[in-house]
Design a protein around this motif. Structure first.
Motif, mmCIF file in Angstrom:
data_model
loop_
_atom_site.group_PDB
_atom_site.id
_atom_site.type_symbol
_atom_site.label_atom_id
_atom_site.label_comp_id
_atom_site.label_asym_id
_atom_site.label_seq_id
_atom_site.Cartn_x
_atom_site.Cartn_y
_atom_site.Cartn_z
ATOM 1 N N LEU A 46 0.809 -1.210 0.000
ATOM 2 C CA LEU A 46 0.000 0.000 0.000
ATOM 3 C C LEU A 46 0.845 1.264 0.000
ATOM 4 C CD1 LEU A 46 -2.863 -0.938 2.489
ATOM 5 C CD2 LEU A 46 -2.879 -1.043 -0.006
ATOM 6 N N ASP A 47 2.027 1.206 0.588
ATOM 7 C CA ASP A 47 2.882 2.394 0.682
ATOM 8 C C ASP A 47 3.866 2.530 -0.474
ATOM 9 O OD1 ASP A 47 1.929 3.560 3.107
ATOM 10 O OD2 ASP A 47 2.888 1.940 4.206
ATOM 11 N N ILE A 48 3.942 1.535 -1.349
ATOM 12 C CA ILE A 48 4.879 1.613 -2.468
ATOM 13 C C ILE A 48 4.382 2.659 -3.468
ATOM 14 C CG2 ILE A 48 5.925 0.367 -4.401
ATOM 15 C CD1 ILE A 48 5.643 -2.198 -2.811
ATOM 16 N N PRO A 49 5.218 3.628 -3.854
ATOM 17 C CA PRO A 49 4.785 4.628 -4.836
ATOM 18 C C PRO A 49 4.359 3.961 -6.141
ATOM 19 C CG PRO A 49 6.851 5.286 -3.807
ATOM 20 C CD PRO A 49 6.596 3.884 -3.369
ATOM 21 N N PHE A 50 3.345 4.507 -6.788
ATOM 22 C CA PHE A 50 2.871 3.944 -8.043
ATOM 23 C C PHE A 50 3.995 3.763 -9.055
ATOM 24 C CE2 PHE A 50 -1.546 5.556 -6.973
ATOM 25 C CZ PHE A 50 -2.107 4.295 -6.889
ATOM 26 N N ASP A 51 4.949 4.700 -9.087
ATOM 27 C CA ASP A 51 6.052 4.631 -10.049
ATOM 28 C C ASP A 51 6.933 3.403 -9.842
ATOM 29 O OD1 ASP A 51 5.322 6.908 -11.402
ATOM 30 O OD2 ASP A 51 6.632 8.234 -10.230
#
Length: 240
Positions: A46-51
Motif C-alpha cells: 500500500l505504501d509503495i509509490p505507483f512509479d
C-alpha cells in the motif's frame, strides 16, 4: 469503532489467507508455496509509490460467470508492469483443459475451440506455472470480482490452497479520475483512452489492453495528487 480504512482495504482487495499443503508427498512444492505465503504476508504494497509498484495485469476467459455452479476457466493471460512501464517480454498465456462441451456463444466470442481445450494442459499445471510467474506481485484486473471469484474457486479446486494475492481493480481508479464520464466496460474505457485491443476476448490481448488502461489511470491519479494505493484507499474511505 471499526477503522473505515481497514474496512475499505478488506472490501477492495483480497486479504491474505492461510495455506493448505498442496501435496504432502512433494516437499519441494510445499516449501515453495510456504515461502510464497511468507513473502506475501511480509510485503506492504500500500505504501509503495505507483512509479515503483510491480504488478501483474491479468485476464481470464471463462465459460460463464459462475464458478461455483460449474463454469470453468478456459485461458489465462498476463503481463508484468513496474509503475507505468509494461514489460512486454514478461508475459504469460495458456489455454486450460476442459472436458465440457463449449457453447457456440463462447466459441464465437473467444475463438477457443473444443479441440484447443481438449489438448490444453490441466488447470493444476497451468495454475502452478501462473503462480511461479506472478510470485508475490499485486494482481490487476478490470472488474476484478470476476477474476477473483474464479481464481479462488480454481486455486482451491486444483491446488487445495486458498487464493492469497491482492487484486486491484482498474475500474475504481477510473471512477476517481473520470467519475463524470461513467466509464464501465473495458471497451468503453479503452475507447476513451484510444487504446486498441488487438483481439478482444483473448486473455493475453485483453490483459495487454488492461495494462495500458492501468498506465493511463496511474498517470491521471498522480496528477490529482495520489502517489500510492494507500493514498487512494484513504480518499475513498473519506468519501464514505
Amino acid at each position: 469503532m471499526v477503522n473505515p480504512f481497514i474496512q475499505l482495504v478488506k472490501h477492495l482487495s483480497n486479504s491474505l489467507g492461510g495455506i493448505t499443503s498442496l501435496n504432502q508427498t512433494n516437499p519441494g512444492k510445499v516449501a515453495y508455496l510456504r515461502n510464497l505465503e511468507r513473502e506475501l504476508q511480509s510485503r506492504d504494497v500500500l505504501d509503495i509509490p505507483f512509479d515503483e509498484l510491480p504488478v501483474v495485469v491479468f485476464d481470464l476467459e471463462t465459460t460463464g460467470f459462475f464458478p461455483y455452479t460449474g463454469d470453468r476457466i478456459l485461458s489465462i493471460g498476463a503481463v508484468k508492469m513496474i509503475g507505468t512501464k509494461i514489460i512486454e517480454s514478461e508475459t504469460f498465456y495458456s489455454l486450460i483443459y476442459c472436458d465440457s462441451l463449449l457453447s457456440e456463444e463462447v466459441k464465437e466470442l473467444t475463438g477457443i475451440t473444443q479441440e484447443m481445450v481438449e489438448k490444453a494442459p490441466s488447470l493444476r499445471d497451468v495454475l502452478k506455472d501462473f503462480y511461479r510467474f506472478i510470485k508475490s506481485d499485486v494482481l490487476v484486473a478490470h472488474h476484478a470480482i470476476h477474476e477473483q471469484q474464479f481464481m479462488r474457486h480454481a486455486t482451491w479446486l486444483a491446488l487445495r490452497k486458498s487464493f492469497q494475492h491482492r487484486i486491484v481493480d482498474t475500474s475504481f481508479l477510473t471512477k476517481i479520475a473520470y467519475k463524470e464520464k461513467q466509464l464501465v466496460t473495458l471497451d468503453e474505457c479503452c475507447k476513451y483512452y484510444g487504446i486498441t485491443i488487438t483481439q478482444r476476448h483473448h486473455a493475453l490481448q485483453d490483459a495487454m489492453a488492461t495494462a495500458l488502461l492501468w498506465k493511463e489511470n496511474i498517470n491521471e491519479i498522480q496528477k490529482m495528487g495520489y502517489y500510492s494505493l494507500k493514498d487512494v484507499y484513504i480518499h475513498l474511505a473519506k468519501q464514505g
